[in-house]
Design a protein around this motif. Structure first.
Motif, PDB file in Angstrom:
ATOM      1  N   ASN A   1       0.096   3.861  -3.007  1.00 45.15           N
ATOM      2  CA  ASN A   1      -0.455   3.193  -4.192  1.00 45.15           C
ATOM      3  C   ASN A   1       0.645   2.565  -5.035  1.00 45.15           C
ATOM      4  OD1 ASN A   1      -3.195   3.507  -3.829  1.00 45.15           O
ATOM      5  ND2 ASN A   1      -3.278   5.458  -4.915  1.00 45.15           N
TER       6      ASN A   1
ATOM      7  N   GLN B   1       1.848  -0.504  -3.321  1.00 47.82           N
ATOM      8  CA  GLN B   1       0.912  -1.618  -3.436  1.00 47.82           C
ATOM      9  C   GLN B   1       1.013  -2.297  -4.794  1.00 47.82           C
ATOM     10  OE1 GLN B   1      -2.905   0.084  -2.533  1.00 47.82           O
ATOM     11  NE2 GLN B   1      -2.798  -0.539  -0.403  1.00 47.82           N
TER      12      GLN B   1
ATOM     13  N   GLY C   1       2.793  -5.559  -3.698  1.00 52.98           N
ATOM     14  CA  GLY C   1       1.578  -6.031  -3.046  1.00 52.98           C
ATOM     15  C   GLY C   1       1.629  -7.506  -2.698  1.00 52.98           C
TER      16      GLY C   1
ATOM     17  N   THR D   1      -3.822 -11.025   0.221  1.00 56.11           N
ATOM     18  CA  THR D   1      -4.594 -10.945   1.454  1.00 56.11           C
ATOM     19  C   THR D   1      -4.888 -12.348   1.965  1.00 56.11           C
ATOM     20  OG1 THR D   1      -6.642 -10.939   0.213  1.00 56.11           O
ATOM     21  CG2 THR D   1      -5.722  -8.809   0.770  1.00 56.11           C
TER      22      THR D   1
ATOM     23  N   LYS E   1      -7.931  -6.156  -6.240  1.00 57.51           N
ATOM     24  CA  LYS E   1      -7.889  -5.491  -4.936  1.00 57.51           C
ATOM     25  C   LYS E   1      -7.315  -6.408  -3.866  1.00 57.51           C
ATOM     26  CE  LYS E   1     -11.577  -2.213  -5.703  1.00 57.51           C
ATOM     27  NZ  LYS E   1     -12.920  -1.760  -5.325  1.00 57.51           N
TER      28      LYS E   1
ATOM     29  N   ARG F   1      -3.520  -6.413  -3.908  1.00 64.07           N
ATOM     30  CA  ARG F   1      -2.858  -5.188  -3.462  1.00 64.07           C
ATOM     31  C   ARG F   1      -3.273  -4.830  -2.044  1.00 64.07           C
ATOM     32  NH1 ARG F   1      -4.079  -0.537  -6.926  1.00 64.07           N
ATOM     33  NH2 ARG F   1      -6.111  -1.461  -7.206  1.00 64.07           N
ATOM     34  N   SER F   2      -2.900  -5.631  -1.080  1.00 69.47           N
ATOM     35  CA  SER F   2      -3.333  -5.370   0.284  1.00 69.47           C
ATOM     36  C   SER F   2      -2.232  -4.812   1.176  1.00 69.47           C
ATOM     37  CB  SER F   2      -3.855  -6.653   0.910  1.00 69.47           C
ATOM     38  OG  SER F   2      -2.793  -7.547   1.111  1.00 69.47           O
TER      39      SER F   2
ATOM     40  N   SER G   1      -0.625  -1.175   3.776  1.00 71.93           N
ATOM     41  CA  SER G   1      -1.984  -0.719   4.012  1.00 71.93           C
ATOM     42  C   SER G   1      -2.081   0.798   3.857  1.00 71.93           C
ATOM     43  CB  SER G   1      -2.430  -1.110   5.413  1.00 71.93           C
ATOM     44  OG  SER G   1      -3.673  -0.530   5.709  1.00 71.93           O
ATOM     45  N   LYS G   2      -2.986   1.225   2.983  1.00 75.31           N
ATOM     46  CA  LYS G   2      -3.177   2.654   2.770  1.00 75.31           C
ATOM     47  C   LYS G   2      -3.801   3.308   4.001  1.00 75.31           C
ATOM     48  CE  LYS G   2      -4.718   3.921  -1.172  1.00 75.31           C
ATOM     49  NZ  LYS G   2      -5.580   4.254  -2.305  1.00 75.31           N
TER      50      LYS G   2
END
Length: 106
Positions: free
Chosen positions: A27, A30, A34, A37, A75, A78-79, A82-83
């Motif tokens: 997190n 990101q 980040g 996307t 969102k 913040r890709s 990758s979590k």
């Protein structure tokens, strides 16, 4: 309490701690690094006339030109990293290490 339950609680506790630590670090990564996307322009729905950028570049560096939903835009920003990938790798490594060293616990 049987030794098996003690070992099981220890393994689950260490796994949960590592999982949450991985989640926190991803997190943070990101938020700090980040990358956008591939569908960011679709989500952003930019107003190019107020962006003061040439039409052939279409690079958005000013957050005020986005007209889409702000939560979805955040969102989309913040890709990376990758979590899902980070938690999958952690789980696979933990399973591998704990299974190869299970005789140590017994």
């Amino acid at each position: 309490m049987s030794p098996f339950l003690i070992i099981l609680n220890l393994l689950i506790g260490v796994f949960a701690f590592g999982l949450f630590a991985t989640d926190i670090f991803v997190n943070a990564g990101q938020v700090v690094t980040g990358h956008l996307t591939p569908y960011f322009l679709t989500v952003c729905k930019p107003n190019y006339t107020s962006a003061d950028c040439p039409a052939h570049q279409q690079f958005i560096n000013n957050g005020n030109v986005c007209t889409g939903d702000l939560e979805v835009i955040e969102k989309a920003r913040r890709s990376f990293p990758s979590k899902h990938a980070a938690l999958s790798i952690y789980s696979a490594l933990y399973a591998t290490v704990s299974m190869t060293h299970v005789e140590f616990w017994l």
